[in-house]
Scaffold this active site. Structure first.
Site, PDB file in Angstrom:
ATOM      1  CB  SER A 143      -0.871   0.017   1.257  1.00  0.00           C
ATOM      2  OG  SER A 143      -1.462   1.292   1.424  1.00  0.00           O
ATOM      3  CE1 TYR A 172      -3.761  -2.688   5.257  1.00  0.00           C
ATOM      4  CE2 TYR A 172      -3.260  -0.413   4.687  1.00  0.00           C
ATOM      5  CZ  TYR A 172      -3.609  -1.688   4.305  1.00  0.00           C
ATOM      6  OH  TYR A 172      -3.813  -1.974   2.971  1.00  0.00           O
TER       7      TYR A 172
HETATM    8  P1  NAP Z   1     -10.911  -7.236   1.212  1.00  0.00           P
HETATM    9  O1  NAP Z   1     -12.014  -7.121   0.213  1.00  0.00           O
HETATM   10  O2  NAP Z   1     -11.202  -7.123   2.655  1.00  0.00           O
HETATM   11  O3  NAP Z   1     -10.177  -8.634   0.906  1.00  0.00           O
HETATM   12  C1  NAP Z   1      -9.207  -9.157   1.767  1.00  0.00           C
HETATM   13  C2  NAP Z   1      -9.038 -10.625   1.436  1.00  0.00           C
HETATM   14  O4  NAP Z   1      -8.019 -11.172   2.283  1.00  0.00           O
HETATM   15  C3  NAP Z   1     -10.314 -11.436   1.707  1.00  0.00           C
HETATM   16  O5  NAP Z   1     -10.436 -12.426   0.716  1.00  0.00           O
HETATM   17  C4  NAP Z   1     -10.018 -12.062   3.050  1.00  0.00           C
HETATM   18  O6  NAP Z   1     -10.735 -13.271   3.291  1.00  0.00           O
HETATM   19  C5  NAP Z   1      -8.534 -12.347   2.872  1.00  0.00           C
HETATM   20  N1  NAP Z   1      -7.865 -12.701   4.105  1.00  0.00           N
HETATM   21  C6  NAP Z   1      -7.775 -11.981   5.258  1.00  0.00           C
HETATM   22  N2  NAP Z   1      -7.091 -12.680   6.174  1.00  0.00           N
HETATM   23  C7  NAP Z   1      -6.743 -13.858   5.584  1.00  0.00           C
HETATM   24  C8  NAP Z   1      -6.037 -15.005   6.014  1.00  0.00           C
HETATM   25  N3  NAP Z   1      -5.545 -15.118   7.273  1.00  0.00           N
HETATM   26  N4  NAP Z   1      -5.843 -16.020   5.136  1.00  0.00           N
HETATM   27  C9  NAP Z   1      -6.319 -15.941   3.894  1.00  0.00           C
HETATM   28  N5  NAP Z   1      -7.038 -14.905   3.431  1.00  0.00           N
HETATM   29  C10 NAP Z   1      -7.233 -13.869   4.279  1.00  0.00           C
HETATM   30  O7  NAP Z   1      -9.784  -6.152   0.932  1.00  0.00           O
HETATM   31  P2  NAP Z   1      -8.978  -5.721  -0.384  1.00  0.00           P
HETATM   32  O8  NAP Z   1      -9.028  -4.259  -0.455  1.00  0.00           O
HETATM   33  O9  NAP Z   1      -9.384  -6.531  -1.548  1.00  0.00           O
HETATM   34  O10 NAP Z   1      -7.503  -6.100   0.076  1.00  0.00           O
HETATM   35  C11 NAP Z   1      -6.633  -6.923  -0.678  1.00  0.00           C
HETATM   36  C12 NAP Z   1      -5.206  -6.475  -0.437  1.00  0.00           C
HETATM   37  O11 NAP Z   1      -5.034  -5.151  -0.970  1.00  0.00           O
HETATM   38  C13 NAP Z   1      -4.818  -6.379   1.038  1.00  0.00           C
HETATM   39  O12 NAP Z   1      -3.490  -6.837   1.212  1.00  0.00           O
HETATM   40  C14 NAP Z   1      -4.890  -4.889   1.316  1.00  0.00           C
HETATM   41  O13 NAP Z   1      -4.067  -4.500   2.390  1.00  0.00           O
HETATM   42  C15 NAP Z   1      -4.399  -4.354   0.009  1.00  0.00           C
HETATM   43  N6  NAP Z   1      -4.732  -2.940  -0.260  1.00  0.00           N
HETATM   44  C16 NAP Z   1      -6.019  -2.545  -0.389  1.00  0.00           C
HETATM   45  C17 NAP Z   1      -6.288  -1.208  -0.652  1.00  0.00           C
HETATM   46  C18 NAP Z   1      -7.687  -0.697  -0.844  1.00  0.00           C
HETATM   47  O14 NAP Z   1      -7.855   0.529  -0.991  1.00  0.00           O
HETATM   48  N7  NAP Z   1      -8.718  -1.566  -0.846  1.00  0.00           N
HETATM   49  C19 NAP Z   1      -5.242  -0.286  -0.763  1.00  0.00           C
HETATM   50  C20 NAP Z   1      -3.941  -0.727  -0.620  1.00  0.00           C
HETATM   51  C21 NAP Z   1      -3.696  -2.060  -0.375  1.00  0.00           C
HETATM   52  P3  NAP Z   1     -12.141 -13.292   4.120  1.00  0.00           P
HETATM   53  O15 NAP Z   1     -13.233 -12.986   3.125  1.00  0.00           O
HETATM   54  O16 NAP Z   1     -12.183 -14.691   4.636  1.00  0.00           O
HETATM   55  O17 NAP Z   1     -12.045 -12.255   5.203  1.00  0.00           O
END
Ligand code: NAP
Length: 254
Positions: A143, A172
Site C-alpha cells: 500500500s 496497518y
Molecule cells: P478485502 O475485500 O477485505 O479482501 C481481503 C481478502 O483477504 C479477503 O479475501 C479475506 O478473506 C482475505 N484474508 C484476510 N485474512 C486472511 C487469512 N488469514 N488467510 C487468507 N485470506 C485472508 O480487501 P482488499 O481491499 O481486496 O484487500 C486486498 C489487499 O489489498 C490487502 O493486502 C490490502 O491491504 C491491500 N490494499 C487494499 C487497498 C484498498 O484501498 N482496498 C489499498 C492498498 C492495499 P475473508 O473474506 O475470509 O475475510
C-alpha cells in the site's frame, strides 16, 4: 490448455475484493488460477463465479496465518501441478484507525500475522514450486501508506487526507512498510534465479477493508498487481509500483 502445460498462479485472499479480480484477470490471460481462501464456502462461491465465466480456477483452502493450512496447500499444488509461475500475496487485513498510543501491541501483532508473517510463510512454502517454473513472479500487495519516504515527509501518499495529515494507522501502515522490506529482501535473495519479486500499490479501492470508501474499482485496483504478475523475463525486480491511471503505473518511493 491442460494443467501439465498451463502457467499456474496462486492468489491468496482471492474470494473477494482485489484478490478476486486479480484471479479473474489472470484467468482471462489463460493461467490456471488457484483461488486461495481461508473459508471454504466463500472460496467455493468465488471459484464457481469465475468458472461460470469459463475460467480455469480452482479453490485452494489457504489461511495464511495457519501453518498447517499453508503446508497442505503447498503439498496439493506439488501433487497437482508440480510448479508455480505466479504467486500473488494479496490476503490482508486492516487494523484500528486510532492514534498510535491508543493502538495496542496486540493490535499490531494481529495485523502483522496476516500482512507480514503470512506472506513469509506462504512464500517460503511455495518457493520450491516457483523455482521449478522456468521463470516466476511474486507480487506482494502493499500500500502507498507503507512508504517510509512518505511517512518521513508526513505526507499522505494516497492524496486522500489533507496535507500534513498522514493517516494514523500504526498497525496497518507499518505492516505494509515491513512487507516492503520483506519484498526487497526476497528480490535480492532471488536475483538471477528468474524469479522477479515486486510490491504493488493497488490505489485506494472500494472494498470491505475500507468500508467501500475507496475511489477506484477492483478492476482498476487489479491493474498493477496483474502487470507485475505477468512481467516478461527482462522485467524489473525489487520495485514498488503504484496505480496512477496510466498503463505502466508509477514507481513509488520506498
Ligand atoms: P478485502 O475485500 O477485505 O479482501 C481481503 C481478502 O483477504 C479477503 O479475501 C479475506 O478473506 C482475505 N484474508 C484476510 N485474512 C486472511 C487469512 N488469514 N488467510 C487468507 N485470506 C485472508 O480487501 P482488499 O481491499 O481486496 O484487500 C486486498 C489487499 O489489498 C490487502 O493486502 C490490502 O491491504 C491491500 N490494499 C487494499 C487497498 C484498498 O484501498 N482496498 C489499498 C492498498 C492495499 P475473508 O473474506 O475470509 O475475510
Amino acid at each position: 490448455m491442460s494443467s501439465a502445460t498451463a502457467h499456474v498462479a496462486v492468489v491468496t485472499g482471492a474470494n473477494k475484493g482485489i484478490g478476486f479480480e486479480i484471479a479473474r484477470q489472470l484467468g482471462r490471460r489463460g493461467l490456471l488460477v488457484y483461488l486461495g481462501a481461508r473459508n471454504e464456502g466463500r472460496g467455493r462461491a468465488a471459484e464457481q463465479a469465475l468458472r461460470a465465466d469459463g475460467l480455469d480456477v480452482r479453490f485452494l483452502h489457504l489461511d495464511v496465518t495457519d501453518d498447517t493450512s499453508v503446508t497442505l496447500a503447498a503439498k496439493r499444488l506439488g501433487d497437482e501441478v508440480g510448479r508455480l509461475h505466479v504467486l500473488v500475496n494479496n490476503a490482508g487485513i486492516g487494523g484500528p484507525v486510532l492514534p498510535a498510543d491508543q493502538t495496542s501491541a496486540e493490535d499490531v501483532r494481529q495485523v502483522y500475522d496476516t500482512n507480514v508473517f503470512g506472506v513469509v510463510t506462504v512464500t517460503n512454502a511455495l518457493l520450491p514450486l516457483l523455482r521449478r517454473a522456468e521463470s516466476a513472479r511474486i507480487v506482494n500487495i502493499s500500500s502507498a501508506v507503507g512508504s517510509l519516504s512518505a511517512a518521513a515527509a508526513n505526507l499522505d501518499p494516497t492524496g486522500v487526507h489533507p496535507p500534513g495529515e498522514f493517516p494514523v494507522m500504526l498497525a496497518y501502515s507499518t505492516s505494509k512498510a515491513a512487507l516492503n522490506a520483506v519484498t526487497l529482501t526476497y528480490a535480492n535473495h532471488l536475483r538471477g534465479t528468474g524469479i522477479l519479486v515486486n510490491a504493488a500499490s493497488p490505489g485506494f479501492v472500494a472494498t470491505d477493508i475500507n468500508g467501500h470508501h475507496g475511489l477506484l474499482t477492483t478492476e482498476q485496483g487489479a491493474h498493477i498487481p496483474v502487470l507485475l504478475a505477468t512481467l516478461d523475463e527482462n522485467g524489473p525486480t525489487g520495485i514498488f509500483l503504484g496505480e496512477d491511471g496510466t498503463p505502466a503505473g508509477q514507481l513509488l518511493p520506498w
